[in-house]
Design a protein around this motif. Structure first.
Motif, PDB file in Angstrom:
ATOM      1  N   ARG A  16       0.984  -1.368  -0.119  1.00 31.10           N
ATOM      2  CA  ARG A  16      -0.092  -0.214   0.060  1.00 31.10           C
ATOM      3  C   ARG A  16       1.018   1.262  -0.077  1.00 31.10           C
ATOM      4  NH1 ARG A  16      -0.369   2.171   5.202  1.00 31.10           N
ATOM      5  NH2 ARG A  16       0.506   0.607   6.625  1.00 31.10           N
ATOM      6  N   TRP A  17       2.258   1.009   0.499  1.00 34.43           N
ATOM      7  CA  TRP A  17       2.860   2.215   0.306  1.00 34.43           C
ATOM      8  C   TRP A  17       3.273   2.786  -1.168  1.00 34.43           C
ATOM      9  CZ3 TRP A  17       7.288  -0.078   4.497  1.00 34.43           C
ATOM     10  CH2 TRP A  17       6.598   0.069   5.502  1.00 34.43           C
ATOM     11  N   GLU A  18       3.169   1.918  -2.072  1.00 33.51           N
ATOM     12  CA  GLU A  18       3.598   2.328  -3.615  1.00 33.51           C
ATOM     13  C   GLU A  18       2.278   3.393  -3.937  1.00 33.51           C
ATOM     14  OE1 GLU A  18       3.460  -0.596  -6.159  1.00 33.51           O
ATOM     15  OE2 GLU A  18       5.106  -1.565  -5.547  1.00 33.51           O
ATOM     16  N   SER A  19       1.226   3.428  -3.611  1.00 40.34           N
ATOM     17  CA  SER A  19       0.163   4.395  -4.093  1.00 40.34           C
ATOM     18  C   SER A  19      -0.056   5.372  -2.858  1.00 40.34           C
ATOM     19  CB  SER A  19      -1.230   3.704  -4.175  1.00 40.34           C
ATOM     20  OG  SER A  19      -1.625   2.984  -3.125  1.00 40.34           O
ATOM     21  N   CYS A  32      11.998   6.159  -3.080  1.00 37.97           N
ATOM     22  CA  CYS A  32      11.119   6.956  -3.510  1.00 37.97           C
ATOM     23  C   CYS A  32      10.909   7.115  -4.833  1.00 37.97           C
ATOM     24  CB  CYS A  32      11.465   8.537  -2.891  1.00 37.97           C
ATOM     25  SG  CYS A  32      10.165   9.445  -3.435  1.00 37.97           S
ATOM     26  N   LEU A  33      10.048   6.855  -5.705  1.00 39.08           N
ATOM     27  CA  LEU A  33       9.872   6.923  -6.925  1.00 39.08           C
ATOM     28  C   LEU A  33       9.666   8.320  -7.646  1.00 39.08           C
ATOM     29  CD1 LEU A  33       6.872   4.181  -7.307  1.00 39.08           C
ATOM     30  CD2 LEU A  33       9.428   3.795  -7.932  1.00 39.08           C
ATOM     31  N   LEU A  34       9.654   9.298  -6.713  1.00 39.70           N
ATOM     32  CA  LEU A  34       9.710  10.693  -7.337  1.00 39.70           C
ATOM     33  C   LEU A  34      11.056  11.324  -7.404  1.00 39.70           C
ATOM     34  CD1 LEU A  34       6.536  11.485  -5.177  1.00 39.70           C
ATOM     35  CD2 LEU A  34       6.544  11.281  -7.699  1.00 39.70           C
ATOM     36  N   CYS A  35      12.042  11.150  -6.110  1.00 46.87           N
ATOM     37  CA  CYS A  35      12.926  11.735  -6.398  1.00 46.87           C
ATOM     38  C   CYS A  35      14.350  10.504  -6.254  1.00 46.87           C
ATOM     39  CB  CYS A  35      13.444  12.672  -4.996  1.00 46.87           C
ATOM     40  SG  CYS A  35      13.200  11.883  -3.396  1.00 46.87           S
ATOM     41  N   GLY A  36      14.064   9.392  -6.023  1.00 45.93           N
ATOM     42  CA  GLY A  36      15.020   8.428  -5.928  1.00 45.93           C
ATOM     43  C   GLY A  36      15.869   8.205  -4.797  1.00 45.93           C
ATOM     44  N   ASP A  37      15.439   9.018  -3.788  1.00 43.09           N
ATOM     45  CA  ASP A  37      16.081   8.830  -2.303  1.00 43.09           C
ATOM     46  C   ASP A  37      15.715   7.685  -1.640  1.00 43.09           C
ATOM     47  OD1 ASP A  37      17.207  11.191  -2.917  1.00 43.09           O
ATOM     48  OD2 ASP A  37      16.382  12.292  -1.336  1.00 43.09           O
ATOM     49  N   SER A  38      16.304   7.085  -0.736  1.00 46.51           N
ATOM     50  CA  SER A  38      15.915   5.911   0.021  1.00 46.51           C
ATOM     51  C   SER A  38      15.839   6.336   1.386  1.00 46.51           C
ATOM     52  CB  SER A  38      16.886   4.687  -0.100  1.00 46.51           C
ATOM     53  OG  SER A  38      18.250   4.986   0.130  1.00 46.51           O
ATOM     54  N   LYS A  70       0.374   7.088 -11.896  1.00 45.13           N
ATOM     55  CA  LYS A  70       1.589   7.797 -11.707  1.00 45.13           C
ATOM     56  C   LYS A  70       2.689   6.792 -11.262  1.00 45.13           C
ATOM     57  CE  LYS A  70       4.126  11.400 -11.639  1.00 45.13           C
ATOM     58  NZ  LYS A  70       4.706  12.189 -13.001  1.00 45.13           N
ATOM     59  N   VAL A  71       2.211   5.934 -10.265  1.00 44.77           N
ATOM     60  CA  VAL A  71       2.983   4.835  -9.738  1.00 44.77           C
ATOM     61  C   VAL A  71       3.547   4.167 -10.740  1.00 44.77           C
ATOM     62  CG1 VAL A  71       3.269   3.057  -8.190  1.00 44.77           C
ATOM     63  CG2 VAL A  71       2.198   5.112  -7.415  1.00 44.77           C
ATOM     64  N   GLU A  72       2.966   3.460 -11.716  1.00 39.15           N
ATOM     65  CA  GLU A  72       3.225   2.576 -12.557  1.00 39.15           C
ATOM     66  C   GLU A  72       4.023   3.205 -13.690  1.00 39.15           C
ATOM     67  OE1 GLU A  72       2.582  -0.603 -12.961  1.00 39.15           O
ATOM     68  OE2 GLU A  72       1.760  -0.567 -10.857  1.00 39.15           O
ATOM     69  N   GLU A  73       3.712   4.665 -13.966  1.00 39.04           N
ATOM     70  CA  GLU A  73       4.756   5.237 -14.882  1.00 39.04           C
ATOM     71  C   GLU A  73       6.343   5.585 -14.268  1.00 39.04           C
ATOM     72  OE1 GLU A  73       4.898   9.601 -16.464  1.00 39.04           O
ATOM     73  OE2 GLU A  73       3.112   9.063 -16.205  1.00 39.04           O
ATOM     74  N   LEU A  74       5.893   5.680 -13.187  1.00 40.99           N
ATOM     75  CA  LEU A  74       7.565   5.829 -12.521  1.00 40.99           C
ATOM     76  C   LEU A  74       8.063   4.547 -12.407  1.00 40.99           C
ATOM     77  CD1 LEU A  74       6.322   8.362  -9.610  1.00 40.99           C
ATOM     78  CD2 LEU A  74       7.722   8.912 -11.493  1.00 40.99           C
ATOM     79  N   LYS A  75       7.323   3.322 -12.119  1.00 39.41           N
ATOM     80  CA  LYS A  75       8.008   2.053 -11.896  1.00 39.41           C
ATOM     81  C   LYS A  75       8.571   1.740 -13.243  1.00 39.41           C
ATOM     82  CE  LYS A  75       5.915  -1.261  -9.485  1.00 39.41           C
ATOM     83  NZ  LYS A  75       5.076  -1.888  -8.769  1.00 39.41           N
ATOM     84  N   ARG A  76       7.928   2.144 -14.326  1.00 41.37           N
ATOM     85  CA  ARG A  76       8.309   1.674 -15.781  1.00 41.37           C
ATOM     86  C   ARG A  76       9.752   2.462 -16.012  1.00 41.37           C
ATOM     87  NH1 ARG A  76       2.813   1.479 -17.237  1.00 41.37           N
ATOM     88  NH2 ARG A  76       3.073   3.724 -17.715  1.00 41.37           N
ATOM     89  N   SER A  77       9.763   3.608 -15.548  1.00 44.91           N
ATOM     90  CA  SER A  77      10.791   4.540 -15.884  1.00 44.91           C
ATOM     91  C   SER A  77      12.080   4.064 -15.102  1.00 44.91           C
ATOM     92  CB  SER A  77      10.583   5.976 -15.345  1.00 44.91           C
ATOM     93  OG  SER A  77      11.520   6.766 -15.449  1.00 44.91           O
ATOM     94  N   LEU A  78      11.749   3.517 -13.902  1.00 43.22           N
ATOM     95  CA  LEU A  78      12.692   2.995 -12.928  1.00 43.22           C
ATOM     96  C   LEU A  78      13.519   1.775 -13.471  1.00 43.22           C
ATOM     97  CD1 LEU A  78      14.441   2.965 -10.164  1.00 43.22           C
ATOM     98  CD2 LEU A  78      12.556   1.726  -9.309  1.00 43.22           C
ATOM     99  N   VAL A  79      12.590   1.006 -13.992  1.00 41.29           N
ATOM    100  CA  VAL A  79      13.063  -0.198 -14.564  1.00 41.29           C
ATOM    101  C   VAL A  79      13.834  -0.050 -15.770  1.00 41.29           C
ATOM    102  CG1 VAL A  79      12.259  -2.449 -15.777  1.00 41.29           C
ATOM    103  CG2 VAL A  79      11.093  -1.867 -13.743  1.00 41.29           C
TER     104      VAL A  79
END
Length: 461
Positions: A16-19, A32-38, A70-79
């Motif tokens: 649930r933390w993804e959405s 973080c999918l938005l800024c890349g920080d962990s 938005k999450v799916e778009e960011l995850k595809r970009s990360l992959v």
């Protein structure tokens, strides 16, 4: 109060933390999918605080469906980014591996390190003609003189490390030692090892090559050989044979290498006996000189006729052979036992071998195996229930008959260190010769590339 151990709290990533916070689990870390920080510790408080502090105001207007998109778009970009980095990493490692392969070939061909640049230019021209789209991959392969000079010692060290690992399994080994000078009049001492493991497999490789800038007395040679044996961690009680070129500094019974090694073995409380040989090739040459018939050696037919016509010469030759090859005659029973144990005389065999030899000669299965393989391969099929026979076979198989490998190495040395290449350092010369002279070992280039990758990642931290 004891400090809390985060690793033992079994904190896992919640889907649930993804959405909710736009975080993803990347190799056990909340990123973080938005800024890349962990976050340092994977718990909801830290993740929520990060999102509310840095991204909440910008994305608070999104409804649930929009947030999921938005999450799916960011995850595809990360992959996609990860795949790009993996591909770049793979290409980089392939370029390093290629540079090691070429460096090894340059060393084996006795060519200067600068030849790597010539090879690269040829590769680029071939690439332009055959597969121009791969040009950048070829350009990434570093083959400069400095790179090749750096790769060669790494390749040689890898071979030496493999030999050390194999040496741990030796149950018997012998040494072949010889000395010669290079073009700069520096004495080079070569030491080859022939070891046999518990499976009776033979390994024959260069143990060490040492530059001797001072004197080359028996003491000097012994110290270098002893240092080499100790450095590899070889036990002295496993040494069974020593073959030299027969000069006094080598075969002297008191101050020579042979005498000093026997003294060393006594100090180590070794009960076994060292068998010392004078190189059989040298012996044959010396026997030929005893005939004093160089004026007819050029034509075999005249030589044979001359010997037949001069019975005296036959006597001289026979006496010379008997004296020269007395060492081998003393080991005749050992050689016969290895060449054909089924015809060996049990009564003339050492007492600790007799019962096992009788059992072996009575085995139809082993006799059939002996007839189907060569004599050198048969000892590997002697069962473990005959430990004395296997030990005897290992000791015999480990012996050198000549210093041929040393002579061959010196020929390679003269090809590499010429009058046009006298500035070649001892380290690089020894590395080149180790690469050029390996018999059964090959450099583990994948291991070298892996080590370089770990070193690079370690230096980045």
């Amino acid at each position: 109060m004891a400090k809390r151990k985060v690793d033992f709290e079994n904190r896992g990533f919640q889907d649930r933390w993804e959405s909710q916070y736009m975080f993803a689990d990347v190799k056990g870390k909340a990123v973080c999918l938005l800024c890349g920080d962990s976050v340092s510790v994977m718990k909801e408080y830290n993740i929520r605080r990060h999102y509310e502090t840095k991204h909440h105001d910008k994305y608070k207007h999104l409804d649930t469906t929009q947030r999921l998109q938005k999450v799916e778009e960011l995850k595809r970009s990360l992959v996609s980014q990860q795949a790009m980095f993996t591909k770049a990493k793979s290409q980089s490692e392939a370029a390093v591996k290629a540079s090691f392969i070429v460096a090894a070939e340059v060393a084996k061909s006795a060519r200067p390190f600068s030849e790597g640049e010539f090879v690269k230019n040829c590769m680029i021209k071939v690439c332009d003609a055959v597969c121009p789209e791969k040009r950048q991959a070829f350009l990434n392969v570093s083959l400069s003189r400095n790179t090749v000079a750096d790769r060669v010692p790494h390749l040689a060290t890898n071979l030496q490390q493999q030999l050390v690992r194999k040496g741990n399994d030796f149950i018997a080994y012998s040494l072949a030692v010889d000395e010669s000078t290079d073009t700069s009049d520096t004495a080079q001492l070569s030491i080859f090892i022939r070891g046999v493991d518990s499976s009776l497999c033979v390994t024959e490789e260069l143990l060490g090559l040492h530059s001797m800038h001072g004197t080359t007395t028996g003491k000097d040679i012994f110290e270098e050989v002893s240092r080499c044996v100790d450095k590899m961690g070889l036990p002295w009680d496993k040494l069974v044979g020593l073959t030299t070129d027969g000069v006094p500094a080598m075969c002297g019974q008191k101050s020579g290498l042979v005498g000093r090694i026997r003294e060393k073995m006594q100090e180590e409380n070794v009960t076994g006996e060292l068998t010392a040989y004078h190189c059989i090739i040298h012996q044959e040459s010396l026997c030929g000189k005893a005939l004093k018939m160089e004026h007819v050696m050029s034509i075999i037919k005249k030589t044979v006729n001359f010997i037949r016509a001069k019975d005296l010469k036959l006597g001289i030759l026979g006496a010379e052979f008997t004296w020269r090859f007395a060492d081998f005659e003393a080991q005749k029973s050992r050689f016969e036992l290895l060449s054909n144990p089924f015809t060996a005389d049990v009564e003339s065999t050492r007492s600790n071998l007799q019962m096992e030899l009788i059992e072996l000669q009575c085995s139809d299965t082993l006799k059939a195996k002996y007839e189907s393989v060569c004599a050198a391969e048969f000892p590997r099929f002697i069962p473990n229930t005959m430990p004395q026979m296997r030990s005897q076979a290992a000791q015999t198989l480990s012996m050198f008959g000549s210093t041929y490998l040393c002579e061959q190495l010196f020929s390679l040395m003269k090809i590499n260190k010429t009058s046009h290449r006298t500035r070649l350092t001892d380290e690089h010369l020894h590395s080149i010769l180790r690469i050029s002279s390996f018999q059964s070992l090959t450099p583990d280039i994948d291991e070298l590339v892996s080590k370089m990758r770990h070193q690079a990642s370690g230096s980045d931290q």
